[in-house]
Design a protein around this motif. Structure first.
Motif, PDB file in Angstrom:
ATOM      1  N   ASN A  20       0.847  -1.191   0.000  1.00 52.03           N
ATOM      2  CA  ASN A  20       0.000   0.000   0.000  1.00 52.03           C
ATOM      3  C   ASN A  20       0.888   1.248   0.000  1.00 52.03           C
ATOM      4  N   LEU A  21       1.512   1.523  -1.141  1.00 55.48           N
ATOM      5  CA  LEU A  21       2.458   2.638  -1.242  1.00 55.48           C
ATOM      6  C   LEU A  21       1.765   3.997  -1.159  1.00 55.48           C
ATOM      7  N   GLU A  22       0.505   4.086  -1.594  1.00 53.94           N
ATOM      8  CA  GLU A  22      -0.212   5.356  -1.519  1.00 53.94           C
ATOM      9  C   GLU A  22      -0.437   5.763  -0.064  1.00 53.94           C
ATOM     10  N   ALA A  23      -0.862   4.799   0.750  1.00 51.26           N
ATOM     11  CA  ALA A  23      -1.076   5.101   2.174  1.00 51.26           C
ATOM     12  C   ALA A  23       0.236   5.425   2.863  1.00 51.26           C
ATOM     13  N   SER A  24       1.292   4.741   2.445  1.00 46.05           N
ATOM     14  CA  SER A  24       2.620   5.000   3.008  1.00 46.05           C
ATOM     15  C   SER A  24       3.067   6.430   2.697  1.00 46.05           C
ATOM     16  N   GLU A  25       2.866   6.826   1.450  1.00 42.07           N
ATOM     17  CA  GLU A  25       3.237   8.185   1.056  1.00 42.07           C
ATOM     18  C   GLU A  25       2.386   9.222   1.782  1.00 42.07           C
ATOM     19  N   ALA A  26       1.099   8.941   1.934  1.00 42.93           N
ATOM     20  CA  ALA A  26       0.212   9.873   2.641  1.00 42.93           C
ATOM     21  C   ALA A  26       0.641  10.034   4.102  1.00 42.93           C
ATOM     22  N   ARG A  27       1.037   8.923   4.729  1.00 38.73           N
ATOM     23  CA  ARG A  27       1.482   8.985   6.129  1.00 38.73           C
ATOM     24  C   ARG A  27       2.745   9.842   6.257  1.00 38.73           C
ATOM     25  N   ILE A  28       3.677   9.672   5.338  1.00 37.23           N
ATOM     26  CA  ILE A  28       4.924  10.447   5.384  1.00 37.23           C
ATOM     27  C   ILE A  28       4.637  11.924   5.119  1.00 37.23           C
ATOM     28  N   LEU A  29       3.743  12.206   4.180  1.00 36.89           N
ATOM     29  CA  LEU A  29       3.390  13.607   3.912  1.00 36.89           C
ATOM     30  C   LEU A  29       2.717  14.245   5.127  1.00 36.89           C
ATOM     31  N   ASP A  30       1.877  13.482   5.826  1.00 34.79           N
ATOM     32  CA  ASP A  30       1.257  13.995   7.053  1.00 34.79           C
ATOM     33  C   ASP A  30       2.309  14.279   8.118  1.00 34.79           C
ATOM     34  N   THR A  31       3.288  13.415   8.218  1.00 37.40           N
ATOM     35  CA  THR A  31       4.378  13.629   9.178  1.00 37.40           C
ATOM     36  C   THR A  31       5.157  14.883   8.817  1.00 37.40           C
ATOM     37  N   LEU A  32       5.400  15.084   7.547  1.00 34.68           N
ATOM     38  CA  LEU A  32       6.118  16.281   7.104  1.00 34.68           C
ATOM     39  C   LEU A  32       5.317  17.545   7.417  1.00 34.68           C
ATOM     40  N   ARG A  33       3.999  17.500   7.201  1.00 31.92           N
ATOM     41  CA  ARG A  33       3.139  18.639   7.551  1.00 31.92           C
ATOM     42  C   ARG A  33       3.178  18.917   9.050  1.00 31.92           C
ATOM     43  N   SER A  34       3.137  17.855   9.820  1.00 30.87           N
ATOM     44  CA  SER A  34       3.189  17.985  11.273  1.00 30.87           C
ATOM     45  C   SER A  34       4.500  18.649  11.713  1.00 30.87           C
ATOM     46  N   LEU A  35       5.596  18.249  11.082  1.00 31.28           N
ATOM     47  CA  LEU A  35       6.887  18.862  11.410  1.00 31.28           C
ATOM     48  C   LEU A  35       6.922  20.341  11.022  1.00 31.28           C
ATOM     49  N   ARG A  36       6.322  20.672   9.899  1.00 29.99           N
ATOM     50  CA  ARG A  36       6.271  22.083   9.491  1.00 29.99           C
ATOM     51  C   ARG A  36       5.486  22.921  10.508  1.00 29.99           C
ATOM     52  N   LEU A  37       4.370  22.358  10.988  1.00 34.98           N
ATOM     53  CA  LEU A  37       3.581  23.076  11.995  1.00 34.98           C
ATOM     54  C   LEU A  37       4.374  23.249  13.287  1.00 34.98           C
ATOM     55  N   ARG A  38       5.121  22.233  13.654  1.00 35.88           N
ATOM     56  CA  ARG A  38       5.961  22.344  14.851  1.00 35.88           C
ATOM     57  C   ARG A  38       7.016  23.425  14.669  1.00 35.88           C
ATOM     58  N   ARG A  39       7.570  23.517  13.478  1.00 36.03           N
ATOM     59  CA  ARG A  39       8.583  24.552  13.201  1.00 36.03           C
ATOM     60  C   ARG A  39       7.958  25.935  13.365  1.00 36.03           C
ATOM     61  N   VAL A  40       6.751  26.108  12.890  1.00 34.06           N
ATOM     62  CA  VAL A  40       6.050  27.389  13.044  1.00 34.06           C
ATOM     63  C   VAL A  40       5.854  27.692  14.533  1.00 34.06           C
ATOM     64  N   GLU A  41       5.479  26.675  15.305  1.00 36.76           N
ATOM     65  CA  GLU A  41       5.306  26.862  16.752  1.00 36.76           C
ATOM     66  C   GLU A  41       6.617  27.247  17.422  1.00 36.76           C
ATOM     67  N   ILE A  42       7.705  26.598  17.024  1.00 36.51           N
ATOM     68  CA  ILE A  42       9.020  26.906  17.593  1.00 36.51           C
ATOM     69  C   ILE A  42       9.399  28.341  17.290  1.00 36.51           C
ATOM     70  N   ASN A  43       9.205  28.760  16.051  1.00 34.22           N
ATOM     71  CA  ASN A  43       9.543  30.138  15.668  1.00 34.22           C
ATOM     72  C   ASN A  43       8.675  31.143  16.410  1.00 34.22           C
ATOM     73  N   ALA A  44       7.396  30.810  16.603  1.00 29.55           N
ATOM     74  CA  ALA A  44       6.495  31.706  17.333  1.00 29.55           C
ATOM     75  C   ALA A  44       6.919  31.818  18.800  1.00 29.55           C
ATOM     76  N   MET A  45       7.299  30.696  19.395  1.00 23.08           N
ATOM     77  CA  MET A  45       7.752  30.722  20.787  1.00 23.08           C
ATOM     78  C   MET A  45       9.026  31.548  20.927  1.00 23.08           C
ATOM     79  N   ALA A  46       9.939  31.414  19.969  1.00 18.39           N
ATOM     80  CA  ALA A  46      11.182  32.191  20.016  1.00 18.39           C
ATOM     81  C   ALA A  46      10.889  33.682  19.869  1.00 18.39           C
ATOM     82  N   ALA A  47       9.977  34.028  18.976  1.00 16.22           N
ATOM     83  CA  ALA A  47       9.611  35.438  18.798  1.00 16.22           C
ATOM     84  C   ALA A  47       8.945  35.994  20.046  1.00 16.22           C
TER      85      ALA A  47
END
Length: 135
Positions: A20-47
């Motif tokens: 199930n490569l489509e589901a695998s890719e979707a899971r990784i893309l969701d993880t990448l989105r989650s990391l991007r949101l965390r980066r935004v939170e980190i930058n907001a906390m630093a600011a």
């Protein structure tokens, strides 16, 4: 953060092995989105920290100014003003040390974050290559 990425990567690999490569890719893309949101939170906390440090810095600079003007330039006034200035200097030094400590921790967090993002992107590249071979 590391555990979350490791778990998602394991699950994506398991899904990929199951075909199930489509589901695998979707899971990784969701993880990448989650990391991007965390980066935004980190930058907001630093600011937010930088803004609060600046407010504290301005409060330190204002501290004792009125009393210094009231006591004048007599020998007593010089003693009072000197003591206040030493207190402000110590407070500035403490704040500067605190700022340096926070900056170091934020930089460490950003470096580990960048490492995680590169791992997830490598996994995504692997999945896309597997999908193209599978077709």
């Amino acid at each position: 953060m590391y555990d979350e990425v490791a778990g998602a990567t394991r699950a994506a690999r398991d899904e990929g092995r199951a075909g199930n490569l489509e589901a695998s890719e979707a899971r990784i893309l969701d993880t990448l989105r989650s990391l991007r949101l965390r980066r935004v939170e980190i930058n907001a906390m630093a600011a937010q920290y930088r803004a609060s440090a600046q407010a504290e810095r301005s409060q330190i600079n204002k501290r004792g100014r009125a009393v210094g003007h009231l006591v004048g330039r007599s020998s007593f006034g010089y003693a009072v003003r000197g003591g206040m200035e030493r207190g402000r200097g110590n407070a500035r030094a403490r704040l500067a040390q605190q700022d340096a400590d926070v900056r170091v921790e934020v930089e460490k967090l950003k470096l580990s974050f960048d490492d995680l993002v590169s791992q997830v992107r490598q996994e995504l590249t692997f999945i896309k290559e597997a999908r193209s071979k599978h077709r």
